[in-house]
Design an enzyme around this catalytic site. Structure first.
Site, mmCIF file in Angstrom:
data_model
loop_
_atom_site.group_PDB
_atom_site.id
_atom_site.type_symbol
_atom_site.label_atom_id
_atom_site.label_comp_id
_atom_site.label_asym_id
_atom_site.label_seq_id
_atom_site.Cartn_x
_atom_site.Cartn_y
_atom_site.Cartn_z
ATOM 1 N N GLU A 131 10.919 -7.064 4.022
ATOM 2 C CA GLU A 131 10.258 -5.767 3.808
ATOM 3 C C GLU A 131 9.494 -5.297 5.042
ATOM 4 O O GLU A 131 9.215 -4.115 5.185
ATOM 5 C CB GLU A 131 9.338 -5.802 2.579
ATOM 6 C CG GLU A 131 8.110 -6.658 2.737
ATOM 7 C CD GLU A 131 7.205 -6.597 1.507
ATOM 8 O OE1 GLU A 131 7.557 -7.223 0.505
ATOM 9 O OE2 GLU A 131 6.158 -5.933 1.575
ATOM 10 N N LYS A 140 2.200 -12.085 -7.367
ATOM 11 C CA LYS A 140 1.608 -12.211 -6.041
ATOM 12 C C LYS A 140 0.828 -13.519 -5.944
ATOM 13 O O LYS A 140 0.097 -13.881 -6.876
ATOM 14 C CB LYS A 140 0.663 -11.036 -5.781
ATOM 15 C CG LYS A 140 1.371 -9.710 -5.719
ATOM 16 C CD LYS A 140 2.151 -9.571 -4.431
ATOM 17 C CE LYS A 140 2.908 -8.286 -4.350
ATOM 18 N NZ LYS A 140 3.652 -8.121 -3.098
ATOM 19 N N HIS A 185 13.402 -4.305 -1.182
ATOM 20 C CA HIS A 185 11.970 -4.126 -1.417
ATOM 21 C C HIS A 185 11.731 -2.691 -1.912
ATOM 22 O O HIS A 185 12.342 -1.758 -1.410
ATOM 23 C CB HIS A 185 11.218 -4.330 -0.100
ATOM 24 C CG HIS A 185 9.774 -3.959 -0.166
ATOM 25 N ND1 HIS A 185 9.209 -2.977 0.615
ATOM 26 C CD2 HIS A 185 8.780 -4.449 -0.936
ATOM 27 C CE1 HIS A 185 7.926 -2.883 0.339
ATOM 28 N NE2 HIS A 185 7.622 -3.763 -0.597
ATOM 29 N N ASP A 188 5.360 -13.962 -4.232
ATOM 30 C CA ASP A 188 5.277 -13.188 -2.990
ATOM 31 C C ASP A 188 3.939 -13.467 -2.312
ATOM 32 O O ASP A 188 2.874 -13.178 -2.869
ATOM 33 C CB ASP A 188 5.395 -11.691 -3.332
ATOM 34 C CG ASP A 188 5.495 -10.805 -2.105
ATOM 35 O OD1 ASP A 188 5.349 -11.319 -0.979
ATOM 36 O OD2 ASP A 188 5.726 -9.591 -2.278
ATOM 37 N N GLU A 207 8.507 -15.159 -1.349
ATOM 38 C CA GLU A 207 8.749 -13.999 -0.473
ATOM 39 C C GLU A 207 7.698 -13.961 0.637
ATOM 40 O O GLU A 207 6.526 -14.243 0.385
ATOM 41 C CB GLU A 207 8.652 -12.763 -1.358
ATOM 42 C CG GLU A 207 8.856 -11.455 -0.662
ATOM 43 C CD GLU A 207 8.929 -10.339 -1.722
ATOM 44 O OE1 GLU A 207 9.486 -10.563 -2.832
ATOM 45 O OE2 GLU A 207 8.416 -9.249 -1.439
ATOM 46 N N ASP A 211 14.144 -2.629 3.432
ATOM 47 C CA ASP A 211 13.165 -1.629 2.998
ATOM 48 C C ASP A 211 13.648 -0.284 3.545
ATOM 49 O O ASP A 211 13.831 -0.129 4.752
ATOM 50 C CB ASP A 211 11.784 -1.979 3.562
ATOM 51 C CG ASP A 211 10.742 -0.933 3.215
ATOM 52 O OD1 ASP A 211 9.798 -1.271 2.495
ATOM 53 O OD2 ASP A 211 10.859 0.219 3.668
HETATM 54 C C1 LIG Z 1 1.058 -3.664 -0.297
HETATM 55 C C2 LIG Z 1 2.296 -3.611 -1.115
HETATM 56 O O1 LIG Z 1 1.989 -3.259 -2.435
HETATM 57 C C3 LIG Z 1 3.048 -4.942 -1.106
HETATM 58 O O2 LIG Z 1 2.306 -5.911 -1.812
HETATM 59 C C4 LIG Z 1 4.411 -4.769 -1.712
HETATM 60 C C5 LIG Z 1 5.248 -5.986 -1.687
HETATM 61 O O3 LIG Z 1 5.043 -6.942 -0.983
HETATM 62 C C6 LIG Z 1 6.403 -6.027 -2.584
HETATM 63 O O4 LIG Z 1 6.562 -5.119 -3.387
HETATM 64 O O5 LIG Z 1 7.161 -6.974 -2.450
HETATM 65 MG MG LIG Z 2 6.754 -8.304 -0.905
#
Ligand SMILES: C[C@H](O)[C@@H](O)CC(=O)C(=O)O
Ligand SMILES: [Mg+2]
Length: 367
Positions: A229, A146, A279, A174, A200, A252
């Site tokens: 997603e 992330k 996702h 992401d 992402e 998703d």
């Molecule tokens: C809030 C969710 O956990 C999100 O962060 C999931 C996501 O973006 C992903 O798995 O890709």
């Molecule tokens: Mg994501």
């Protein structure tokens, strides 16, 4: 064939306190509680057939879903394409029987996955290192991290993870919609040295032309755009594909209303030759989406090139038919249905606000 009539419908607000451990956290959602509006439709059929459905939320969103569940199937004019989908599970035949080479291959090897579970944004560097080391031991070769809240933090965390996994393994990033378009390009130009396969959700999920602009700027740096997603219907995906705004498409299973809407997106992706990498970061999403992506391989795309399905390792124990992972791959489910059913005990305990888990947590918050 009519086997019975609907005799009962229940909608329950089920929440898991994942925010306590930082699980699921990202640049936009700093303290998510993975949750679901959980629907069970019972019938008076002799065999007791019933349907279960979930819509994934981050907690409070369940209150919105609650009021919209059951509003109609896609194509029903009374149902706005709202992104609140109900998916069901009914008894019946297991969906896989060995009839072709691709099915045999899936049954033997499974569908390749990547893990997001090492690098949620709320995890400390130590946790990141520890989880990454364990994931490598467990055979994972594809990792998602992330990013998007703080550039210095991103550089440090991406360096840690790249150092741990080495230059050959696959890294994805992401940003969960955190940036505007110029910011996305600038930020990712700084993270390009960590060789991400994709960025992402670099910006708002419905900014199709924005995604196209980011894609144009980043593809020359070897970075693809992944999104989907938060895309709630096939029209958004159609436009993303037409505008050449993405290189990896992320359906998703709950955001798109129903299996049918998901299938239409799989077919469009095939036409545009864009790989689908679903996702699954949420509760129950791995359970559901594995069916769609294995179907995609067997019956639509017939390719694994640049394809993988997301995996997160939380909350599977609450499902009656949890995913089975082997060698970082989804092994095809052999039980009938869409793997949606939750264990009654888990639902009772996690029902909000009066389940045992929440009663304790809410009482502790008050004191
Ligand atoms: C809030 C969710 O956990 C999100 O962060 C999931 C996501 O973006 C992903 O798995 O890709
Ligand atoms: Mg994501």
């Amino acid at each position: 064939m009519v086997r019975g009539r609907i005799s009962q419908l229940s909608v329950r607000d089920v929440r898991f306190p994942t925010s306590l451990g930082g699980h699921g956290s990202d640049a936009m959602h700093t303290d998510p509680d993975y949750s679901a509006a959980y629907v069970v439709i019972e019938t008076d059929a002799e065999d007791g057939i019933k349907g279960c459905g979930i819509t994934f939320t981050l907690g409070k969103g369940t209150e919105v879903d609650w009021s919209r569940e059951g509003c109609g199937a896609p194509g029903d004019s009374s149902c706005p394409k709202c992104g609140v989908g109900l998916v069901g599970q009914a008894g019946g035949k297991a969906c896989l029987e060995v009839t072709c080479g691709h099915e045999k291959q899936m049954l033997a090897q499974g569908y390749p996955a990547y893990t997001t579970s090492c690098a949620w944004l709320g995890y400390s560097d130590d946790t990141l290192k520890q989880l990454c080391a364990q994931a490598l031991k467990d055979g994972w070769t594809r990792f998602k991290v992330k990013v998007g809240a703080d550039l210095q933090d991103d550089v440090r965390r991406c360096q840690i993870i790249r150092d741990m996994i080495g230059p050959e393994k696959t890294l994805m990033m992401d940003a969960n919609q955190r940036w505007d378009v110029p910011e996305a390009v600038e930020w990712m130009s700084k993270l390009a040295k960590f060789k991400p396969l994709w960025i992402e959700e670099p910006t708002s999920p419905d900014d199709i032309l924005g995604h196209a602009a980011i894609s144009k700027a980043l593809v020359p740096l070897g970075i693809g755009i992944a999104t989907g997603e938060q895309c709630h219907n096939r029209v958004i995906f159609k436009q993303l594909l037409q505008a050449k705004a993405l290189q990896f498409l992320q359906i998703d299973s709950c955001r798109l209303g129903s299996v049918n809407e998901n299938l239409s997106v799989l077919l469009m992706a095939k036409k545009f030759e864009i790989p689908v990498c679903p996702h699954a970061g949420g509760v129950g999403l791995c359970e559901l989406v594995q069916h769609l992506i294995i179907f995609d391989y067997i019956s639509v795309s017939a390719s694994l090139k640049n394809r993988m399905c997301e995996y997160v390792d939380h909350l599977h124990e609450h499902f009656k038919y949890p995913v089975m992972m082997q060698r970082a791959s989804y092994m095809p489910p052999k039980d009938p249905g869409y793997s949606t059913e939750m264990k009654e005990e888990s639902v009772k305990k996690h029902q909000y606000p009066d389940g045992e888990v929440w009663k304790k947590l809410l009482a502790a918050q008050e004191n």
